[in-house]
Design a protein around this motif. Structure first.
Motif, mmCIF file in Angstrom:
data_model
loop_
_atom_site.group_PDB
_atom_site.id
_atom_site.type_symbol
_atom_site.label_atom_id
_atom_site.label_comp_id
_atom_site.label_asym_id
_atom_site.label_seq_id
_atom_site.Cartn_x
_atom_site.Cartn_y
_atom_site.Cartn_z
ATOM 1 N N UNK A 7 0.859 -1.094 0.005
ATOM 2 C CA UNK A 7 0.066 -0.039 -0.129
ATOM 3 C C UNK A 7 0.807 1.290 -0.050
ATOM 4 N N UNK A 8 1.875 1.182 0.680
ATOM 5 C CA UNK A 8 2.868 2.419 0.794
ATOM 6 C C UNK A 8 3.401 2.511 -0.491
ATOM 7 N N UNK A 9 3.825 1.589 -1.464
ATOM 8 C CA UNK A 9 4.064 1.669 -2.792
ATOM 9 C C UNK A 9 3.362 1.918 -3.833
ATOM 10 N N UNK A 10 2.028 2.122 -3.216
ATOM 11 C CA UNK A 10 0.892 2.628 -4.432
ATOM 12 C C UNK A 10 0.368 1.375 -4.939
ATOM 13 N N UNK A 11 0.371 0.365 -4.289
ATOM 14 C CA UNK A 11 -0.203 -0.879 -4.790
ATOM 15 C C UNK A 11 -1.383 -1.160 -4.134
ATOM 16 N N UNK A 12 -2.817 -1.209 -4.527
ATOM 17 C CA UNK A 12 -3.819 -1.527 -3.706
ATOM 18 C C UNK A 12 -3.890 -2.967 -3.649
ATOM 19 N N UNK A 13 -3.857 -3.075 -2.120
ATOM 20 C CA UNK A 13 -3.582 -4.566 -1.546
ATOM 21 C C UNK A 13 -4.638 -4.799 -0.447
ATOM 22 N N UNK A 14 -4.875 -6.110 -0.047
ATOM 23 C CA UNK A 14 -5.394 -6.234 1.331
ATOM 24 C C UNK A 14 -5.122 -7.705 1.531
ATOM 25 N N UNK A 15 -5.161 -7.864 2.939
ATOM 26 C CA UNK A 15 -4.789 -9.127 3.467
ATOM 27 C C UNK A 15 -5.825 -9.965 3.950
ATOM 28 N N UNK A 16 -5.603 -11.290 3.729
ATOM 29 C CA UNK A 16 -6.771 -12.255 4.329
ATOM 30 C C UNK A 16 -6.427 -13.154 5.006
ATOM 31 N N UNK A 17 -6.676 -13.531 6.292
ATOM 32 C CA UNK A 17 -6.316 -14.399 7.181
ATOM 33 C C UNK A 17 -7.238 -14.616 8.491
ATOM 34 N N UNK A 32 -11.587 -5.889 -9.183
ATOM 35 C CA UNK A 32 -10.306 -5.149 -9.886
ATOM 36 C C UNK A 32 -10.239 -4.026 -9.126
ATOM 37 N N UNK A 33 -10.930 -3.892 -7.886
ATOM 38 C CA UNK A 33 -10.718 -2.552 -7.201
ATOM 39 C C UNK A 33 -9.402 -2.801 -6.464
ATOM 40 N N UNK A 34 -8.949 -3.915 -5.982
ATOM 41 C CA UNK A 34 -7.542 -4.392 -5.492
ATOM 42 C C UNK A 34 -6.820 -5.182 -6.479
ATOM 43 N N UNK A 35 -5.467 -4.799 -6.554
ATOM 44 C CA UNK A 35 -4.587 -5.494 -7.422
ATOM 45 C C UNK A 35 -3.945 -6.901 -6.652
ATOM 46 N N UNK A 36 -3.835 -6.601 -5.533
ATOM 47 C CA UNK A 36 -2.930 -7.701 -4.789
ATOM 48 C C UNK A 36 -3.925 -8.196 -3.715
ATOM 49 N N UNK A 37 -4.223 -9.545 -3.400
ATOM 50 C CA UNK A 37 -4.539 -10.268 -2.442
ATOM 51 C C UNK A 37 -3.598 -11.003 -1.489
ATOM 52 N N UNK A 38 -3.240 -10.653 -0.358
ATOM 53 C CA UNK A 38 -1.922 -11.617 0.352
ATOM 54 C C UNK A 38 -2.999 -12.468 1.316
ATOM 55 N N UNK A 39 -2.971 -13.650 1.295
ATOM 56 C CA UNK A 39 -3.088 -14.655 2.093
ATOM 57 C C UNK A 39 -2.392 -15.506 2.577
ATOM 58 N N UNK A 40 -2.833 -16.396 3.790
ATOM 59 C CA UNK A 40 -2.508 -17.552 4.357
ATOM 60 C C UNK A 40 -3.067 -18.494 3.579
ATOM 61 N N UNK A 41 -2.365 -19.639 3.601
ATOM 62 C CA UNK A 41 -2.768 -21.030 3.055
ATOM 63 C C UNK A 41 -4.283 -21.296 3.338
ATOM 64 N N UNK A 42 -4.452 -21.419 4.782
ATOM 65 C CA UNK A 42 -5.693 -21.871 5.071
ATOM 66 C C UNK A 42 -6.849 -20.880 4.748
ATOM 67 N N UNK A 43 -6.650 -19.708 4.838
ATOM 68 C CA UNK A 43 -7.528 -18.557 4.442
ATOM 69 C C UNK A 43 -7.920 -18.530 3.170
ATOM 70 N N UNK A 44 -6.982 -18.900 1.947
ATOM 71 C CA UNK A 44 -7.004 -18.892 0.899
ATOM 72 C C UNK A 44 -7.813 -20.302 0.419
#
Length: 428
Positions: A264-274, A292-304
């Motif tokens: 997010x600090x680098x300008x990438x629209x991202x969210x975490x899921x866990x 398409x609102x978010x570019x990156x979804x950062x997830x742990x194995x089980x959450x995904x």
């Protein structure tokens, strides 16, 4: 082969046509006829093979053709490891039952139980559930499983990985002995085979792809990288590549949060899921990623696990998984429905053992590409990561987390320590 040749009813064929499907996937071709014949099925199927329709379609047909009871007891129980997968299966059931008089609902932890209980009291034919919330409601006397005719264990390998074995055993004890059993798993460890032997009766074994193989349509790459430079490299890849949608896997919840903040600090629209994210936040993050609102979804194995993201172009392993089978699950999120996909792994020296185990599992020497400026220190230790984040003992029973809710007694499932979030193990 068309769906018409599988023996499905006109009502189901109409619903399938409405969704635009014409040709069944391999797992559907193999599983549906056997399930319709009332046989127990042991299915090897990875996420993205169409396995959900492979069991929901025949279940809907069997129940719609059976004797309807006025009070609608639960006649089919589908157990899943995560909320997201449970919700996805429920949506699948709703779509395919459009022209049938079949009711279904879904229950899972992390949300208020009252709306779920209200649905159950109205009477339902098919219940999709995560083990924790199911046991909690049964302990409260809010649900009966005495009329279950069909049991489905979906993603059974993941349920065992998450420590649900004892819960599954408790649930099995209160189900009718005479029932049809369907077990779906992406991999078949010794524990899975032992579980199957105790549940299934003369099962038909079907598989969509060979055990523990990766999808051919996925381009796999290894980028050796200094551990402290991984965040910088992943930002470079996404920004300079102008990627619009990328699913990123981390090993821990804390790591997911830290990486998301850096993006997010680098300008990438991202969210975490866990697991520490509330259900509302998880739902919003997934919706934003899909639209398409978010570019990156950062997830742990089980959450995904169980996330349904069609035509996903990129998957990045920010950290390699400790369990090699999880690599197959992760990269299987891309390369679906005939589309190509790219799976990139950022590998630091301390993950060398994990990479070796993954290559042994998939039977491939994964190609490496060095990005200038991100080279790992040639003298860095190749010892695995620190204890607490390392490889679990495969032959041990996964430890369950301590819970803080008041235990209920005198229930048919035996002693248990339920928590306010009954599916905490499913939300890492």
């Amino acid at each position: 082969m068309s769906f018409n040749s599988l023996g499905l009813s006109d009502a189901l064929l109409k619903a399938i046509s409405k969704k635009g499907y014409t040709t069944p996937s391999p797992i559907q071709q193999k599983a549906i006829p056997s399930i319709l014949e009332g046989k127990d099925v042991l299915a090897s199927a990875q996420t993205g093979t169409g396995k959900t329709a492979g069991f929901t379609l025949p279940i809907l047909q069997i129940l719609s053709q059976g004797k309807q009871l006025s009070h609608r007891p639960v006649r089919a129980l589908i157990l899943t490891p995560t909320r997201e997968l449970a919700a996805q299966i429920f949506e699948n059931l709703k779509e395919y039952s459009t022209y049938l008089d079949i009711r279904s609902t879904v229950i899972f932890g992390g949300v208020n139980q009252k709306p779920q209980v209200a649905q159950l009291r109205n009477g339902i034919d098919i219940l999709v559930a995560t083990p924790g919330r199911l046991i909690d409601l049964q302990n409260q006397g809010l649900i009966s499983l005495s009329k279950v005719e069909i049991l489905v264990l979906d993603e059974a390998d993941r349920m065992l990985d998450m420590g649900f074995l004892r819960d599954i055993e408790r649930i099995l004890k209160v189900l009718p002995a005479k029932r049809q059993n369907l077990l779906f798993s992406a991999t078949f460890s010794k524990d899975i085979k032992k579980l199957a032997m105790g549940i299934l009766h003369h099962p038909v074994h079907v598989e969509a792809t060979p055990e523990n193989t990766t999808v051919d349509a996925i381009i796999q790459k290894i980028y050796p990288c200094a551990k402290q430079k991984k965040t910088e490299l992943i930002i470079k890849l996404i920004s300079e590549g102008n990627w619009k949608q990328v699913l990123v896997f981390t090993r821990t919840k804390q790591g997911a949060n830290k990486l998301t903040e850096a993006m997010i600090s680098a300008g990438i629209k991202a969210a975490a899921i866990h697991g520490n994210k509330g259900q509302g936040a998880r739902t919003r993050a997934l919706a934003g990623f899909k639209d398409g609102t978010l570019t990156a979804l950062v997830a742990t194995d089980i959450a995904a696990r169980g996330l349904d993201i069609p035509l996903l172009p990129h998957v990045i392993n920010f950290e390699l998984p400790n369990i090699p089978e999880d690599y197959v699950h992760r990269i299987g999120r891309t390369g679906r429905a005939g589309a190509s996909g790219e799976a990139i792994s950022l590998v630091s020296p301390d993950e060398t053992v994990f990479l070796r185990d993954i290559e042994k599992l998939v039977g491939l020497k994964l190609p490496k590409e060095q990005i200038p400026g991100f080279e790992p220190d040639p003298n860095a230790s190749t010892e695995p990561i620190k204890p607490g984040q390392g490889r679990p003992q495969r032959n041990s029973t996964p430890k369950k987390p301590k819970t803080d809710n008041k235990a209920r007694s005198n229930n048919s499932f035996g002693p248990r320590r339920p928590s306010q979030n009954n599916d905490r193990r499913s939300n890492r």
